[in-house]
Design a protein around this motif. Structure first.
Motif, short mmCIF file in Angstrom:
data_model
loop_
_atom_site.label_atom_id
_atom_site.label_comp_id
_atom_site.label_asym_id
_atom_site.label_seq_id
_atom_site.Cartn_x
_atom_site.Cartn_y
_atom_site.Cartn_z
N SER A 50 0.83 -1.20 0.00
CA SER A 50 0.00 0.00 0.00
C SER A 50 0.87 1.25 0.00
O SER A 50 1.92 1.30 0.65
N ASP A 51 0.42 2.29 -0.72
CA ASP A 51 1.12 3.58 -0.70
C ASP A 51 0.82 4.36 0.57
O ASP A 51 1.53 5.32 0.89
N ASN A 52 -0.24 3.96 1.29
CA ASN A 52 -0.71 4.74 2.44
C ASN A 52 -0.43 4.09 3.79
O ASN A 52 -0.75 4.67 4.83
N SER A 53 0.13 2.89 3.78
CA SER A 53 0.42 2.20 5.04
C SER A 53 1.52 1.19 4.79
O SER A 53 2.05 1.08 3.68
N ASP A 54 1.85 0.42 5.83
CA ASP A 54 2.87 -0.62 5.69
C ASP A 54 2.27 -1.96 5.28
O ASP A 54 2.99 -2.97 5.23
N MET A 55 0.98 -1.99 4.98
CA MET A 55 0.34 -3.26 4.66
C MET A 55 0.79 -3.78 3.31
O MET A 55 0.93 -3.04 2.34
N ILE A 56 0.99 -5.09 3.25
CA ILE A 56 1.34 -5.80 2.01
C ILE A 56 0.26 -6.83 1.74
O ILE A 56 -0.21 -7.51 2.66
N ALA A 57 -0.18 -6.91 0.49
CA ALA A 57 -1.20 -7.87 0.08
C ALA A 57 -0.56 -8.88 -0.87
O ALA A 57 0.24 -8.52 -1.74
N ILE A 58 -0.95 -10.15 -0.71
CA ILE A 58 -0.34 -11.25 -1.45
C ILE A 58 -1.44 -12.12 -2.05
O ILE A 58 -2.34 -12.58 -1.35
N GLY A 59 -1.38 -12.33 -3.36
CA GLY A 59 -2.31 -13.22 -4.03
C GLY A 59 -1.71 -14.61 -4.19
O GLY A 59 -0.49 -14.78 -4.27
N THR A 60 -2.58 -15.62 -4.25
CA THR A 60 -2.13 -17.00 -4.38
C THR A 60 -3.02 -17.77 -5.35
O THR A 60 -4.11 -17.32 -5.70
N LEU A 76 -6.38 -14.86 -0.17
CA LEU A 76 -5.66 -13.60 -0.07
C LEU A 76 -4.92 -13.55 1.25
O LEU A 76 -5.47 -13.89 2.29
N ILE A 77 -3.67 -13.10 1.21
CA ILE A 77 -2.85 -12.98 2.41
C ILE A 77 -2.45 -11.52 2.59
O ILE A 77 -2.06 -10.86 1.62
N THR A 78 -2.57 -11.01 3.80
CA THR A 78 -2.08 -9.66 4.09
C THR A 78 -1.01 -9.74 5.17
O THR A 78 -0.99 -10.68 5.98
N TYR A 79 -0.13 -8.74 5.16
CA TYR A 79 0.91 -8.67 6.19
C TYR A 79 1.11 -7.22 6.61
O TYR A 79 1.28 -6.34 5.77
N ALA A 100 -4.52 -5.00 -5.87
CA ALA A 100 -4.18 -3.57 -5.90
C ALA A 100 -4.79 -2.89 -4.70
O ALA A 100 -5.82 -3.32 -4.17
N PHE A 101 -4.15 -1.80 -4.25
CA PHE A 101 -4.71 -0.93 -3.22
C PHE A 101 -5.25 0.32 -3.90
O PHE A 101 -4.56 0.91 -4.75
N ASP A 102 -6.47 0.76 -3.52
CA ASP A 102 -6.96 2.02 -4.06
C ASP A 102 -6.55 3.17 -3.14
O ASP A 102 -5.84 2.97 -2.14
N GLN A 103 -7.01 4.38 -3.46
CA GLN A 103 -6.60 5.56 -2.70
C GLN A 103 -7.13 5.55 -1.27
O GLN A 103 -6.61 6.26 -0.41
N ASN A 104 -8.17 4.75 -1.02
CA ASN A 104 -8.76 4.66 0.31
C ASN A 104 -8.22 3.47 1.10
O ASN A 104 -8.76 3.12 2.15
N ASN A 105 -7.17 2.83 0.56
CA ASN A 105 -6.53 1.67 1.19
C ASN A 105 -7.42 0.43 1.21
O ASN A 105 -7.22 -0.48 2.01
N ASN A 106 -8.43 0.39 0.33
CA ASN A 106 -9.17 -0.85 0.12
C ASN A 106 -8.32 -1.78 -0.75
O ASN A 106 -7.59 -1.32 -1.63
N ILE A 107 -8.43 -3.08 -0.51
CA ILE A 107 -7.69 -4.06 -1.30
C ILE A 107 -8.64 -4.63 -2.35
O ILE A 107 -9.72 -5.12 -2.03
N ILE A 108 -8.24 -4.55 -3.62
CA ILE A 108 -9.07 -5.01 -4.72
C ILE A 108 -8.38 -6.21 -5.36
O ILE A 108 -7.19 -6.15 -5.68
N ILE A 109 -9.12 -7.30 -5.55
CA ILE A 109 -8.53 -8.52 -6.09
C ILE A 109 -9.25 -8.93 -7.37
O ILE A 109 -10.44 -8.70 -7.55
N CYS A 110 -8.49 -9.55 -8.28
CA CYS A 110 -9.03 -10.15 -9.49
C CYS A 110 -9.02 -11.66 -9.33
O CYS A 110 -8.00 -12.24 -8.93
N THR A 111 -10.13 -12.30 -9.68
CA THR A 111 -10.23 -13.75 -9.56
C THR A 111 -10.63 -14.35 -10.91
O THR A 111 -11.22 -13.67 -11.74
N PRO A 112 -10.35 -15.64 -11.12
CA PRO A 112 -10.71 -16.26 -12.40
C PRO A 112 -12.14 -16.77 -12.46
O PRO A 112 -12.62 -17.13 -13.54
#
Length: 422
Positions: free
Chosen positions: A188-198, A203-206, A229-241
């Motif tokens: 994230s650009d706005n925090s230290d959070m990291i999002a991980i897709g698998t 979804l994994i966050t750290y 992806a993180f949006d400007q409001n720090n929401n996590i957006i994921i793409c799934t198949p």
């Protein structure tokens, strides 16, 4: 006064908004009209001087668009397809991390110019090889401001300096993850959070600890997350198949957009990127490009636009907010920054907020109005009559999902899509 039947007719006919389906000017680079070394493109990344690095199944191409100069690094040197790219500045030097099918390479430089003599570049061909998964197929790389390398492969996650300096942490199915196949790592650009897709591991966050969102114990609908992806409001957006777009809000609620509850043309999604206007750009697995803006989806493919390929493997925004696409068979595409032309059915004297609501919807109007709340089947759930000024609707009893709010006042109509999170 317009009738509700007319409103519903407009909703069904126009899908809430009328728009011109234009992508803007498209430029195509391929092996026939440029020095691009291969037409199958797996990844894109810009360096600090806005040179575009292009990872292909035949090595690397580097494009300086200013003078249309190219540098090509072939398979004979890199010894592998290029699977991912990540740029950062480390100790004053520019560095490009290059993910391959057999590990990570790093090239660094301290001058403005990259000369064509590749042997003069500062290469490290064994980045992180002390962590076993880093010796396999690398899907994603992140180097953050804490001088940590996060690398995701088909064999797990490797993180440098998360514990003792110089050490590597390994995370996979042997120590708590539901999958060892890591698809994407984003900070994230706005925090230290990291999002991980698998792949099939949720979804994994750290932030200080790893947190897993899996279908058996959370609101996630598809355990395969192909992009994050993180949006400007720090929401996590994921793409799934299979389940479309998932949004994990910063309050911990889930919102889902799919072909059943929205105008999303397909649930099979691959990549996502967010532009300067907080609009989403999404690639599908086999059906072109989608833009999500102002609660509406716009779909572009080889039939209704100048896109030459429906299979888009990667995206990146570059200088002047131009969008660059890497395709499966047709090379590189540049789309000049042009906003989709939209004419909303709305009255500027009416203000409705927020788009994503919890227990209340606020409505500011300058004259008396009748308010209709509809579900996506067009059924009227509630009718309200409000005076001019500030009003609100208590939504505690509303179920999670998408809603349509219609405001009628004299001869004016305003229509807005709203979402209550899961």
């Amino acid at each position: 006064m317009y009738s509700v039947k007319i409103c519903l007719f407009l909703i069904n006919l126009l899908g809430i908004a009328s728009f011109a389906q234009e992508l803007g000017n498209i430029t195509i680079y391929n092996t026939n009209n440029s020095e691009l070394n291969y037409n199958t493109i797996n990844c894109l990344e810009f360096d600090d001087l806005n040179r575009l690095w292009i990872g292909t199944n035949n090595g690397l191409s580097i494009l300086n668009e200013i003078d249309n100069s190219w540098i090509n690094i072939g398979y004979d040197i890199l010894e592998s397809n290029i699977t991912t790219l990540h740029h950062n500045t480390i100790n004053g030097m520019s560095s490009m991390f290059i993910g391959t099918m057999n590990g990570i390479k790093q090239v660094s430089w301290d001058s403005d110019e990259l000369n064509s003599n590749i042997q003069d570049w500062d290469w490290d061909n064994n980045v992180g090889n002390a962590c076993e998964p880093n010796n396999g197929l690398i899907n994603t790389i992140l180097h953050n401001n804490s001088n940590q390398i996060w690398a995701g492969s088909t064999d797990g996650l490797c993180v440098e300096n998360l514990g003792d300096e110089g050490s590597w942490l390994i995370q996979n199915t042997e120590n708590g993850f539901y999958s060892s196949n890591i698809t994407k790592i984003v900070k994230s650009d706005n925090s230290d959070m990291i999002a991980i897709g698998t792949i099939n591991g949720g979804l994994i966050t750290y932030e200080t600890d790893f947190n897993i969102y899996y279908s058996s114990d959370s609101g996630i609908l598809d355990n395969t997350v192909l992009d994050v992806a993180f949006d400007q409001n720090n929401n996590i957006i994921i793409c799934t198949p299979q389940a479309g777009i998932g949004v994990l809000t910063n309050s911990g609620s889930w919102i889902w957009f799919n072909t059943i509850n929205s105008d999303l043309p397909t649930n099979s999604l691959q990549n996502i990127i967010i532009d300067n206007n907080n609009s989403l750009w999404i690639t599908t697995l086999e059906n072109g490009l989608i833009k999500y803006m102002d609660n509406n989806f716009y779909h572009y493919n080889i039939i209704n636009s100048e896109l030459p390929d429906n299979n888009i493997n990667c995206m990146k925004f570059g200088p002047d907010n131009n969008l660059w696409l890497g395709t499966e068979t047709q090379g590189l595409i540049k789309i000049d920054a042009v906003e989709t032309s939209i004419q909303q059915l709305k009255n500027p004297s009416i203000n409705i907020w927020p788009n994503i609501f919890d227990d209340k919807i606020n409505i500011q109007i300058d004259q008396a109005a009748t308010i209709y709340m509809l579900n996506l089947d067009g059924q009227i759930i509630e009718k309200y009559i409000f005076k001019a000024g500030y009003n609100n609707i208590n939504t505690d009893k509303y179920k999670s999902g998408l809603y349509i709010l219609i405001v009628e006042s004299n001869n004016d109509i305003s229509i807005k899509k709203l979402v209550k999170p899961y």
